[in-house]
Each structure stands twice: as C-alpha cells, then as structure tokens.
Design an enzyme around this catalytic site. Structure first.
Site, short mmCIF file in Angstrom:
data_model
loop_
_atom_site.label_atom_id
_atom_site.label_comp_id
_atom_site.label_asym_id
_atom_site.label_seq_id
_atom_site.Cartn_x
_atom_site.Cartn_y
_atom_site.Cartn_z
CB SER A 110 -26.01 43.66 65.29
OG SER A 110 -26.72 45.07 65.94
CG ASP A 130 -26.49 46.87 69.19
OD1 ASP A 130 -25.29 47.80 69.54
OD2 ASP A 130 -26.83 46.82 68.20
CG ASP A 145 -22.79 45.90 66.45
OD1 ASP A 145 -24.03 46.23 66.94
OD2 ASP A 145 -22.75 46.12 65.28
CG ASP A 160 -24.79 49.02 65.12
OD1 ASP A 160 -25.22 48.73 66.13
OD2 ASP A 160 -24.91 49.02 64.15
#
Length: 448
Positions: free
Chosen positions: A101, A240, A242, A244
């Site tokens: 992440s 960010d 990833d 999400d």
C-alpha cells in the site's frame, strides 16, 4: 485461535525478513490453494503494485498454488480495488494482491479477496495458517494448476471505473493533476479521466520498482499542491501505491482528506435519496464530520481503524458508505472495497452536476483541528508493554484533562507499520499539535 501472520490488512513487512520471503510466499500460496481445493478445482487471480519484489513474490505464489492444484490468472500491475473487481467478474474463487500500500518500496505484503471481492473472513485466514504448519506436498502431475496471463485486465477495470458515474457526466473543461505515487494506478487513472473528457497532467507516473510512494502520492501531498497551483488546475487527485486510498487538492492547494470526501458523497447521495442508511467512520474520523452528518439527519457510527472494520459495520448495518480520514473510502453502491479512482470520480461528478469548484462544495463544512504524530518503533519494541504502561496512561490523562470536553486523544499502534500513532483533536483555541508532540515525546522516552 490467535492469528500468527495475518494482521488487520493481510500480511506485511520488510522484504527479506520473515515472513516476507520467497520461501514463505511459496508455502503461503500452497496453503491457500489447499484450503480452496477442498471445494474442487479452484481458480485464483494474482495482481501486484509496482514494487520490484512483486515479481519474486508473484512467481512464488504461482508455484505454490500450482503445487496445490489451483489454476492461476496473472493480472500484472493492478490497483487493489481492480483486483477485487476482476475476482468477481472472472468468477474466481479468490484474489491475491501483492502490495504494501502506502509503505516504501522495501516493504511488501499480501492481501486476499474472497470470490465476492471482499476481504477474507477470519475463519479462512485461520485455516490457511493451519495449513502453513503442514509439510508442502505436490498434487499428481496431471492435477497441477495451470497459469495464464490476462492481457486486457487494465482495460476491463478502466471501463468499470467509468461506469460508476452516470453516462451523461462529462469532465470536459476540467483541468486535473493526477499523482499516481509511482504505483499501481499509473497506467489506469490517466486513461479513466482522459476518456471522460478531462485535461490531465501527471506526476508520480513513472514507476521503476524502487520509487513507489517516494515523496509523492496521498501520503506526500506537497508535490501535488505545487503542481495544481503551478498549472492552474481545477483540482488534484493523489492515490497511494496500491490505489485504494485517495486525497484531493482544490484549486488553491488546500488538502481535501477522507473525512471531506465522505461528507461530500454522503451529502450528495442523501439529498438525492440514494444514501441507503448512514455513514461509517473510524476512531480517527474528525468530530466535525460527525456533527455535519448529524445536522443533515444522517446516522454516523465509528469503528476501530482499518477498512476491515469499516466493511464489517457497513454489512452489519446494511449501509453503503464508509471510510477513513486517510482516504480509504468504500462506496458500497458500486464497489466492494476502498477504491481511490472510484471515490475521486464520485466527487468530481458532484462538481460537474452542481457546476461549482471543489472549495465551494466544502463551504460550511468545518472540522476540528487535528494533529497526528507517528512514533517509529524498533523491531524489538514491546508494543503491549508500552501501551499498558502506567507512565503513558498518566501522560495521556494529563492531556485529556487539559482538553476537557473540547477535544480528545487517541493513541494506538498501527496495524500496517511499526508505529505508534498519537492523535489529538480539539477546538480551535487549543494547541493540539503541541499536545500531540508532548505525548509522542513521552512515548519516545519510554522506548529509551
């Protein structure tokens, strides 16, 4: 039973340090495959962000799953919510995300999605951990899992994102700066916003395997603020690593966080009779958000920090909208998990429908000043001893006494990084930054 490897958001740590190693990932893929194979032949999708270690872990997971007799479909670099969506549409039995992440590149981790595109429940994670204790075996040669690569995965997810706002909404005339954090949205988000008609400028869109989240993205908004002001853009959007989480910046460079985004989406859907219940936030949600929703007559509930807990409360209440101030927003009317691109589109669509700027949309929404200080822990630090320390309890109690009824303190260990997070929130006349720093200093003293 206590989970040994799974935290609030999968398994995460430093690459090369157990369990974030190639041999563990091989065994993890096999263990998951063993659990899935109990129901017959199974299929798993694997996607990743742009970290260099993703190649190593992708291969290890693929080998483990194949050894357990599970077929694998490889998606390549793909936002976490895209993997959740494709797991559903391909009717796969599970999806695997290789990502840490918002963490730096030398961390990595694994998240799992169910066939419905939601996080795995605790029971399945415990069964996977049970299998990890068994010796790795390989199914018969004619039962080995096969692997294929899905070449059109980005295009499928791009079309899904566009479908989450009405066809009549065009972004023509909007100048938008996108910050892709050198992460998984770099080849997705630009196409989404350009195909909807926006004039798009990019930063953080050239991943090299080592620069993910490096001074860019939703955790480092300074670069986006400068770009928005420098280009005279209408707004900026930062994801960010990833994809999400999302953070917005208005035309004047002011930051718009997850609480702001939740408020805008909730107010719009409530006004149109489409909210479907109340809103779920977390212990970190600003009490200005709770007050604003109360004024609208919208129920608001808090959970522990973590998207897992937000989703659990949404499901339990039969509600659709929830999220965190960090920018992890769940728009349950269109997606099963937090989705940065989809959440940003909901706000931009409101701007277009109402014909006003992002700053104007937030007129009248006031948040209490909030300070967050992170104290980094060493690998040897005893979190439990620290959090139950009488000295730390006295430090927190002293600050709470100063705040009285005008603020609150939240002290908690991070579920994704080796940090203790100190948050102090209060009315404008209080110096919440100084109070948070005081507690953080006491934490550092206790750590030695």
């Amino acid at each position: 039973m206590t989970r040994r490897y799974f935290g609030t958001d999968g398994i995460r740590g430093t690459v090369g340090e157990y369990p974030i190693t190639a041999d563990f990932m091989l065994k993890l893929g096999w263990a998951m495959g063993r659990v899935l194979a109990r129901g017959g032949r199974a299929k798993v999708l694997i996607g990743k962000d742009t970290r260099i270690s993703g190649y190593m872990f992708e291969s290890a997971l693929e080998a483990g799953l194949s050894a357990a007799g599970v077929d694998v479909s490889l998606l390549g670099p793909m936002p976490t919510p895209g993997i959740a969506y494709l797991t559903r549409t391909f009717r796969a039995d599970a999806g695997i995300v290789i990502s840490a992440s918002h963490n730096p590149f030398d961390d990595n981790g694994i998240k799992f999605f169910s066939a419905e595109g939601t996080k795995l429940d605790d029971g399945i994670e415990l069964r996977i951990e049970e299998e990890l204790d068994k010796p790795l075996t390989t199914v018969a040669n004619d039962a080995l899992g096969k692997a294929v690569r899905i070449s059109d995965a980005p295009g499928r997810y791009i079309e899904f994102c566009k479908s989450t706002i009405p066809d009549r909404v065009s972004l023509h005339g909007l100048k938008i700066v996108l910050d892709c954090a050198h992460g998984a949205t770099y080849h997705i988000a630009p196409s989404v916003f350009r195909e909807l008609g926006a004039e798009v400028s990019l930063i953080g869109s050239t991943p090299d395997g080592l620069n993910i989240n490096q001074e860019v993205g939703s955790t480092h908004p300074a670069s986006l603020r400068a770009a928005v002001i420098g280009k005279g853009a209408d707004l900026g959007i930062a994801f960010d690593g990833d994809g999400d989480r999302v953070l917005l910046v208005d035309a004047d460079g002011r930051e718009v966080d997850g609480d702001d985004i939740l408020y805008l989406i909730a107010r719009d859907r409530h006004a149109r009779g489409e909210l479907g219940g109340g809103v779920v936030g977390t212990l970190m949600s600003n009490f200005g958000l709770a007050a604003a929703l109360e004024d609208l007559g919208v129920p608001f509930e808090r959970t522990q920090v973590g998207d897992r807990y937000v989703m659990e409360r949404l499901v339990a209440n039969g509600w659709q909208l929830g999220g965190e101030s960090s920018g992890h927003i769940v728009c349950g009317h269109v997606q099963t998990t937090g989705d940065g691109i989809v959440s940003a589109l909901q706000v931009v669509a409101i701007m277009v429908r109402e014909g006003v700027s992002l700053a104007r949309l937030l007129d009248g929404f006031e948040k209490a000043p909030q300070a967050l200080v992170n104290v980094r822990l060493s690998p040897q630090a005893d979190r439990e001893r620290l959090m139950t320390s009488d000295d730390l309890k006295r430090s927190v109690a002293a600050v709470e006494a100063e705040l009285g009824n005008d603020g609150r303190v939240l002290l908690r260990p991070s579920g994704t990084e080796p940090l203790i997070r100190v948050m102090v929130e209060g009315r404008p006349h209080l110096d919440v930054t100084a109070l948070a720093q005081r507690i953080a200093s006491d934490v550092e003293s206790l750590l030695g």
